[in-house]
Design a protein around this motif. Sequence first.
Motif, PDB file in Angstrom:
ATOM      1  N   ASP A  73       0.871  -1.166   0.000  1.00 19.77           N
ATOM      2  CA  ASP A  73       0.000   0.000   0.000  1.00 19.77           C
ATOM      3  C   ASP A  73       0.912   1.220   0.000  1.00 19.77           C
ATOM      4  N   ASP A  74       0.500   2.280  -0.628  1.00 22.91           N
ATOM      5  CA  ASP A  74       1.329   3.478  -0.725  1.00 22.91           C
ATOM      6  C   ASP A  74       0.519   4.723  -0.393  1.00 22.91           C
ATOM      7  N   PRO A  75       0.097   4.868   0.884  1.00 23.67           N
ATOM      8  CA  PRO A  75      -0.733   6.023   1.231  1.00 23.67           C
ATOM      9  C   PRO A  75      -0.021   7.360   1.020  1.00 23.67           C
ATOM     10  N   ALA A  76       1.313   7.370   1.115  1.00 21.63           N
ATOM     11  CA  ALA A  76       2.061   8.610   0.923  1.00 21.63           C
ATOM     12  C   ALA A  76       2.299   8.919  -0.554  1.00 21.63           C
ATOM     13  N   GLY A  77       2.032   7.954  -1.433  1.00 23.42           N
ATOM     14  CA  GLY A  77       2.207   8.164  -2.870  1.00 23.42           C
ATOM     15  C   GLY A  77       3.658   8.347  -3.302  1.00 23.42           C
ATOM     16  N   VAL A  78       4.582   7.642  -2.646  1.00 20.11           N
ATOM     17  CA  VAL A  78       6.000   7.813  -2.956  1.00 20.11           C
ATOM     18  C   VAL A  78       6.581   6.718  -3.843  1.00 20.11           C
ATOM     19  N   LEU A  79       5.833   5.647  -4.077  1.00 22.44           N
ATOM     20  CA  LEU A  79       6.365   4.539  -4.861  1.00 22.44           C
ATOM     21  C   LEU A  79       6.211   4.795  -6.361  1.00 22.44           C
ATOM     22  N   THR A  80       7.260   4.445  -7.093  1.00 22.05           N
ATOM     23  CA  THR A  80       7.288   4.601  -8.542  1.00 22.05           C
ATOM     24  C   THR A  80       7.565   3.250  -9.170  1.00 22.05           C
ATOM     25  N   ARG A  81       6.870   2.962 -10.259  1.00 22.46           N
ATOM     26  CA  ARG A  81       7.117   1.726 -10.996  1.00 22.46           C
ATOM     27  C   ARG A  81       8.222   1.991 -12.021  1.00 22.46           C
ATOM     28  N   PRO A  82       9.353   1.277 -11.913  1.00 19.58           N
ATOM     29  CA  PRO A  82      10.435   1.507 -12.873  1.00 19.58           C
ATOM     30  C   PRO A  82      10.159   0.794 -14.195  1.00 19.58           C
ATOM     31  N   GLY A  83       9.850   1.536 -15.206  1.00 15.90           N
ATOM     32  CA  GLY A  83       9.582   0.954 -16.521  1.00 15.90           C
ATOM     33  C   GLY A  83       8.379   0.041 -16.506  1.00 15.90           C
ATOM     34  N   THR A  84       8.555  -1.158 -17.048  1.00 15.69           N
ATOM     35  CA  THR A  84       7.455  -2.110 -17.133  1.00 15.69           C
ATOM     36  C   THR A  84       7.595  -3.230 -16.109  1.00 15.69           C
ATOM     37  N   HIS A  85       8.443  -3.040 -15.120  1.00 12.23           N
ATOM     38  CA  HIS A  85       8.666  -4.088 -14.116  1.00 12.23           C
ATOM     39  C   HIS A  85       7.361  -4.386 -13.381  1.00 12.23           C
ATOM     40  N   ARG A  86       7.038  -5.661 -13.252  1.00 12.18           N
ATOM     41  CA  ARG A  86       5.759  -6.050 -12.663  1.00 12.18           C
ATOM     42  C   ARG A  86       5.717  -5.874 -11.155  1.00 12.18           C
ATOM     43  N   SER A  87       6.793  -6.212 -10.455  1.00 17.80           N
ATOM     44  CA  SER A  87       6.703  -6.248  -9.004  1.00 17.80           C
ATOM     45  C   SER A  87       7.517  -5.168  -8.302  1.00 17.80           C
ATOM     46  N   LEU A  88       8.614  -4.744  -8.871  1.00 16.49           N
ATOM     47  CA  LEU A  88       9.501  -3.787  -8.213  1.00 16.49           C
ATOM     48  C   LEU A  88       8.865  -2.404  -8.141  1.00 16.49           C
ATOM     49  N   ARG A  89       9.028  -1.735  -6.999  1.00 21.41           N
ATOM     50  CA  ARG A  89       8.613  -0.344  -6.848  1.00 21.41           C
ATOM     51  C   ARG A  89       9.724   0.396  -6.116  1.00 21.41           C
ATOM     52  N   GLN A  90       9.959   1.633  -6.514  1.00 21.48           N
ATOM     53  CA  GLN A  90      11.051   2.425  -5.969  1.00 21.48           C
ATOM     54  C   GLN A  90      10.542   3.649  -5.215  1.00 21.48           C
ATOM     55  N   ILE A  91      11.306   4.021  -4.191  1.00 20.00           N
ATOM     56  CA  ILE A  91      11.209   5.363  -3.626  1.00 20.00           C
ATOM     57  C   ILE A  91      12.439   6.075  -4.162  1.00 20.00           C
ATOM     58  N   ARG A  92      12.241   7.063  -5.010  1.00 22.67           N
ATOM     59  CA  ARG A  92      13.351   7.780  -5.639  1.00 22.67           C
ATOM     60  C   ARG A  92      13.724   8.980  -4.785  1.00 22.67           C
ATOM     61  N   LEU A  93      15.029   9.091  -4.532  1.00 23.95           N
ATOM     62  CA  LEU A  93      15.524  10.124  -3.637  1.00 23.95           C
ATOM     63  C   LEU A  93      16.701  10.841  -4.287  1.00 23.95           C
ATOM     64  N   ARG A  94      16.767  12.155  -4.077  1.00 24.17           N
ATOM     65  CA  ARG A  94      17.787  12.941  -4.763  1.00 24.17           C
ATOM     66  C   ARG A  94      18.765  13.653  -3.838  1.00 24.17           C
ATOM     67  N   SER A  95      18.607  13.470  -2.519  1.00 23.68           N
ATOM     68  CA  SER A  95      19.559  14.103  -1.599  1.00 23.68           C
ATOM     69  C   SER A  95      19.471  13.444  -0.226  1.00 23.68           C
ATOM     70  N   LEU A  96      20.522  13.621   0.534  1.00 23.53           N
ATOM     71  CA  LEU A  96      20.554  13.102   1.893  1.00 23.53           C
ATOM     72  C   LEU A  96      19.481  13.787   2.746  1.00 23.53           C
ATOM     73  N   SER A  97      19.277  15.076   2.534  1.00 21.06           N
ATOM     74  CA  SER A  97      18.258  15.791   3.311  1.00 21.06           C
ATOM     75  C   SER A  97      16.853  15.268   2.996  1.00 21.06           C
ATOM     76  N   GLU A  98      16.618  14.864   1.752  1.00 20.18           N
ATOM     77  CA  GLU A  98      15.321  14.283   1.392  1.00 20.18           C
ATOM     78  C   GLU A  98      15.118  12.944   2.107  1.00 20.18           C
ATOM     79  N   ILE A  99      16.174  12.144   2.193  1.00 23.58           N
ATOM     80  CA  ILE A  99      16.088  10.863   2.899  1.00 23.58           C
ATOM     81  C   ILE A  99      15.773  11.112   4.372  1.00 23.58           C
ATOM     82  N   GLU A 100      16.465  12.064   4.970  1.00 21.60           N
ATOM     83  CA  GLU A 100      16.240  12.372   6.389  1.00 21.60           C
ATOM     84  C   GLU A 100      14.809  12.855   6.617  1.00 21.60           C
ATOM     85  N   ALA A 101      14.294  13.693   5.733  1.00 18.12           N
ATOM     86  CA  ALA A 101      12.930  14.212   5.878  1.00 18.12           C
ATOM     87  C   ALA A 101      11.887  13.120   5.689  1.00 18.12           C
TER      88      ALA A 101
END
Length: 195
Positions: A73-101
């Motif tokens: 479940d993704d209530p925060a809406g942060v998961l992204t489907r990479p391409g056409t992959h059926r099962s994998l989902r990513q949380i994409r992050l661009r900085s250390l401060s974003e990870i901390e937040a």
Amino acid sequence: MDRGGASVDEFLAGITRWREEAAALCALLEDEGLAGTIKWGAPCYVTTGGNVALIQRMKDYCALAFVRGALLDDPAGVLTRPGTHRSLRQIRLRSLSEIEAMAPVIRDHIRRAIALTQEGRRIAPVTEGDIPMPDELNEALAADPDLAGAFDALTPGRRRSWMFHIGAARQSATRDARIARGRDLLLSGRGPDGR
């Protein structure tokens, strides 16, 4: 917690791009009791029941990829489907401060991914009916009896592989070109990867 012997530490020591971000994600995963190892050339975190998550480093982002992410479940809406992959989902992050937040959201996703893995939940396997037959492939098979016979003789997995490979092209001309380029492979009973 041990990072899978020295392998995850060696991995982190050997990278420059996204090093701090990858280390922060590793720490979050280890805090939840997961063991780290290197699989597929990247840190992979496991629990009883299998793989839970991978750390992926891309050009524009670092990602925490959940192996059974499609079941989360993704209530925060942060998961992204990479391409056409059926099962994998990513949380994409661009900085250390974003990870901390985002740490509370990331921890919540990690905990739910661990539970899915320990419960043994899996994505249903792909069947031939799950992948649509590209029109261009249907036309090529109808026009060429040798190609049709070779396609029918393939294993179900190889048929799916061809359907996916050809159907993944966005333009009809590209699908036609993939059929033309792959004709000899298909006639020899191999998949689009040459095996």
